[in-house]
Design an enzyme around this catalytic site. Structure first.
Site, PDB file in Angstrom:
ATOM      1  N   ASN A 139       0.829  -1.219   0.000  1.00  0.00           N
ATOM      2  CA  ASN A 139       0.000   0.000   0.000  1.00  0.00           C
ATOM      3  C   ASN A 139       0.855   1.258   0.000  1.00  0.00           C
ATOM      4  O   ASN A 139       0.496   2.258  -0.616  1.00  0.00           O
ATOM      5  CB  ASN A 139      -0.945   0.000   1.202  1.00  0.00           C
ATOM      6  CG  ASN A 139      -2.172  -0.844   0.945  1.00  0.00           C
ATOM      7  OD1 ASN A 139      -3.059  -0.449   0.190  1.00  0.00           O
ATOM      8  ND2 ASN A 139      -2.201  -2.028   1.546  1.00  0.00           N
ATOM      9  N   ARG A 192       3.298   2.128  25.491  1.00  0.00           N
ATOM     10  CA  ARG A 192       2.740   2.477  24.173  1.00  0.00           C
ATOM     11  C   ARG A 192       2.785   3.998  23.970  1.00  0.00           C
ATOM     12  O   ARG A 192       3.107   4.503  22.902  1.00  0.00           O
ATOM     13  CB  ARG A 192       1.284   1.979  24.134  1.00  0.00           C
ATOM     14  CG  ARG A 192       0.627   2.038  22.777  1.00  0.00           C
ATOM     15  CD  ARG A 192      -0.799   1.497  22.842  1.00  0.00           C
ATOM     16  NE  ARG A 192      -0.865   0.106  23.229  1.00  0.00           N
ATOM     17  CZ  ARG A 192      -0.616  -0.921  22.422  1.00  0.00           C
ATOM     18  NH1 ARG A 192      -0.288  -0.710  21.172  1.00  0.00           N
ATOM     19  NH2 ARG A 192      -0.706  -2.157  22.851  1.00  0.00           N
ATOM     20  N   MET A 217       1.056  -2.600  12.259  1.00  0.00           N
ATOM     21  CA  MET A 217       0.419  -3.597  13.118  1.00  0.00           C
ATOM     22  C   MET A 217       0.524  -3.250  14.608  1.00  0.00           C
ATOM     23  O   MET A 217       0.850  -4.106  15.444  1.00  0.00           O
ATOM     24  CB  MET A 217       1.025  -4.980  12.856  1.00  0.00           C
ATOM     25  CG  MET A 217       0.920  -5.437  11.408  1.00  0.00           C
ATOM     26  SD  MET A 217      -0.764  -5.385  10.775  1.00  0.00           S
ATOM     27  CE  MET A 217      -1.419  -6.837  11.570  1.00  0.00           C
ATOM     28  N   ARG A 218       0.259  -2.010  14.948  1.00  0.00           N
ATOM     29  CA  ARG A 218       0.270  -1.602  16.359  1.00  0.00           C
ATOM     30  C   ARG A 218      -1.010  -0.836  16.654  1.00  0.00           C
ATOM     31  O   ARG A 218      -1.461  -0.029  15.834  1.00  0.00           O
ATOM     32  CB  ARG A 218       1.444  -0.644  16.652  1.00  0.00           C
ATOM     33  CG  ARG A 218       2.804  -1.203  16.409  1.00  0.00           C
ATOM     34  CD  ARG A 218       3.326  -2.021  17.549  1.00  0.00           C
ATOM     35  NE  ARG A 218       3.237  -1.370  18.837  1.00  0.00           N
ATOM     36  CZ  ARG A 218       3.242  -2.033  19.999  1.00  0.00           C
ATOM     37  NH1 ARG A 218       3.309  -3.352  20.009  1.00  0.00           N
ATOM     38  NH2 ARG A 218       3.159  -1.389  21.143  1.00  0.00           N
ATOM     39  N   HIS A 236      -8.189  -0.983   5.843  1.00  0.00           N
ATOM     40  CA  HIS A 236      -8.524  -2.242   6.523  1.00  0.00           C
ATOM     41  C   HIS A 236      -9.119  -3.222   5.512  1.00  0.00           C
ATOM     42  O   HIS A 236      -9.940  -2.829   4.674  1.00  0.00           O
ATOM     43  CB  HIS A 236      -9.524  -1.958   7.644  1.00  0.00           C
ATOM     44  CG  HIS A 236      -9.901  -3.192   8.410  1.00  0.00           C
ATOM     45  ND1 HIS A 236      -9.073  -3.755   9.357  1.00  0.00           N
ATOM     46  CD2 HIS A 236     -10.995  -3.979   8.336  1.00  0.00           C
ATOM     47  CE1 HIS A 236      -9.652  -4.843   9.839  1.00  0.00           C
ATOM     48  NE2 HIS A 236     -10.808  -4.999   9.241  1.00  0.00           N
ATOM     49  N   ASP A 268     -10.012   6.599  14.830  1.00  0.00           N
ATOM     50  CA  ASP A 268     -10.415   7.160  16.121  1.00  0.00           C
ATOM     51  C   ASP A 268      -9.885   6.261  17.229  1.00  0.00           C
ATOM     52  O   ASP A 268      -9.053   5.380  16.972  1.00  0.00           O
ATOM     53  CB  ASP A 268     -11.937   7.380  16.184  1.00  0.00           C
ATOM     54  CG  ASP A 268     -12.712   6.066  16.193  1.00  0.00           C
ATOM     55  OD1 ASP A 268     -12.070   4.989  16.290  1.00  0.00           O
ATOM     56  OD2 ASP A 268     -13.948   6.099  16.097  1.00  0.00           O
ATOM     57  N   GLY A 270     -11.126   3.804  18.810  1.00  0.00           N
ATOM     58  CA  GLY A 270     -11.491   2.386  18.759  1.00  0.00           C
ATOM     59  C   GLY A 270     -10.640   1.624  17.744  1.00  0.00           C
ATOM     60  O   GLY A 270      -9.782   2.196  17.085  1.00  0.00           O
ATOM     61  N   ALA A 300      -7.789  -3.941  -4.622  1.00  0.00           N
ATOM     62  CA  ALA A 300      -8.794  -2.910  -4.319  1.00  0.00           C
ATOM     63  C   ALA A 300      -8.201  -1.818  -3.424  1.00  0.00           C
ATOM     64  O   ALA A 300      -8.452  -0.627  -3.628  1.00  0.00           O
ATOM     65  CB  ALA A 300     -10.002  -3.564  -3.646  1.00  0.00           C
TER      66      ALA A 300
HETATM   67  C1  GRF Z   1      -3.366  -4.502   4.120  1.00  0.00           C
HETATM   68  O1  GRF Z   1      -4.138  -5.563   3.678  1.00  0.00           O
HETATM   69  C2  GRF Z   1      -4.162  -3.602   5.029  1.00  0.00           C
HETATM   70  O2  GRF Z   1      -5.530  -3.675   4.818  1.00  0.00           O
HETATM   71  C3  GRF Z   1      -3.835  -4.106   6.398  1.00  0.00           C
HETATM   72  O3  GRF Z   1      -2.506  -4.535   6.319  1.00  0.00           O
HETATM   73  C4  GRF Z   1      -2.217  -4.937   4.993  1.00  0.00           C
HETATM   74  C5  GRF Z   1      -0.923  -4.287   4.611  1.00  0.00           C
HETATM   75  O4  GRF Z   1      -0.396  -4.771   3.414  1.00  0.00           O
HETATM   76  N1  GRF Z   1      -4.075  -3.067   7.380  1.00  0.00           N
HETATM   77  P1  GRF Z   1       0.879  -4.073   2.761  1.00  0.00           P
HETATM   78  O5  GRF Z   1       1.991  -4.068   3.800  1.00  0.00           O
HETATM   79  O6  GRF Z   1       0.488  -2.676   2.383  1.00  0.00           O
HETATM   80  O7  GRF Z   1       1.226  -4.923   1.585  1.00  0.00           O
END
Ligand code: GRF
Length: 319
Positions: A139, A192, A217-218, A236, A268, A270, A300
């Site tokens: 991404n 944190r 991932m945090r 997400h 936010d 949550g 996508a």
């Molecule tokens: C994506 O699928 C995103 O929705 C999720 O983590 C993944 C990250 O993929 N939050 P990348 O590292 O961008 O390939």
């Protein structure tokens, strides 16, 4: 089989008002939805510099619409799935036409609002974006590529990348693109809040306007979320509010859903509960695996995340 349902034509050497009627039957009209079409910056520049009015722009130029597929509603989703990686989107509709109606209908206000927005964009500095990653960074790559093309008009540039893990591929992607990176290992901080405060310091040292979470991932502290409120975006892999948190693809398959997708949202306090900016769906086939669904959702995401960033960077949406 699909040829019964799909018809396509390229818009070469002519504008929207001149070109489309050449290939459309007399008893049909096409409506182009300029809330969904991205007028490319070069056309906005041309209109302003050449003092060309909106109708003349539509008559003479395709305004960035290179190829139109006309598809039956029954196959719309399948086609959309196939063209997503090429930047395809629904941009209008075909309806029956009486002889007194125009062949091509473009709403005047939609067109002028759109072109004026892009013209304003040409005069303001781009927003500076920091991207937080923990992994492969596909991404991140999509955001880098989209902000560097001349056609998308995103109004933002990726200027800084933070990873909480060393040696992940996303860092190599950033370096290959000449973007400064910083590795901040969360294990080096007692809490944190301390870790997040150090990210904020790093982001501020680079004068960051907008922060994108791209596979970070945090879970973020409330302080961090409040500090960047309205300027913090996440992608997400589900159609939220369905399946927040981990393993969204597995949950969609186990539930025998027929479609899934991705969501870009403001963050936010949550977990994946912030206001939704954009979503894009993908079909789930009967033999779908977590891996194949993840790949589809990635495609996508790569399409929709840059568009959501454009919406925030250019002020189309705000919290
Ligand atoms: C994506 O699928 C995103 O929705 C999720 O983590 C993944 C990250 O993929 N939050 P990348 O590292 O961008 O390939």
């Amino acid at each position: 089989m699909l040829s019964e349902y799909v018809f396509f034509f390229a818009l070469k050497g002519g504008g929207l008002l001149e070109n489309i009627p050449r290939v459309l039957a007399d008893n049909l009209a096409i409506t182009l939805d300029f809330t969904q079409i991205n007028i490319q910056p070069v056309f906005a520049w041309l209109a302003a510099t050449g003092n060309i009015n909106d109708v003349e722009m539509q008559r003479t130029y395709n305004c960035g619409i290179g190829l139109i597929l006309i598809v039956a509603p029954a196959v719309k989703d399948v086609i959309l799935d196939a063209v997503t990686r090429h930047g395809g989107n629904v941009i209008g509709s075909v309806t029956a036409r009486s002889s007194s109606q125009p062949r091509v209908h473009i709403d005047k206000t939609e067109f002028s609002t759109n072109i004026q927005r892009v013209q304003r964009l040409l005069t303001v500095p781009k927003k500076r974006v920091g991207v937080l990653i923990s992994g492969s960074g596909s991404n991140l790559q999509a955001l880098i590529d989209a902000t560097r093309t001349t056609i998308m008009g995103i109004g933002a540039e990726i200027v800084f990348v933070i990873s909480n893990k060393e040696n992940v591929f996303g860092l190599s992607r950033a370096s290959a693109a000449g973007i400064p990176t910083s590795v901040l290992n969360h294990r080096d901080y007692k809490t944190r809040e301390e870790f997040d405060a150090s990210m904020t310091r790093a982001l501020e040292s680079q004068s960051i306007d907008i922060v994108c979470l791209a596979g970070f991932m945090r879970i973020l502290s409330n302080e961090f979320v409040r500090k960047w409120k309205g300027r913090l975006l996440n992608v997400h892999p589900s159609l939220l509010p369905k399946y927040p948190g981990l393993n969204a693809q597995r949950q969609a398959i186990d539930a025998k859903d027929t479609c899934s997708g991705c969501t870009v949202h403001f963050v936010d306090e949550g977990v994946d509960t912030g206001r939704i900016i954009l979503q894009r769906s993908v079909l789930i086939e009967s033999d779908e695996t977590v891996e194949s669904l993840t790949n589809k959702i990635h495609v996508a995401e790569h399409y929709v995340f840059p568009i959501a960033l454009r919406m925030v960077a250019t002020g189309i949406v705000s919290l």
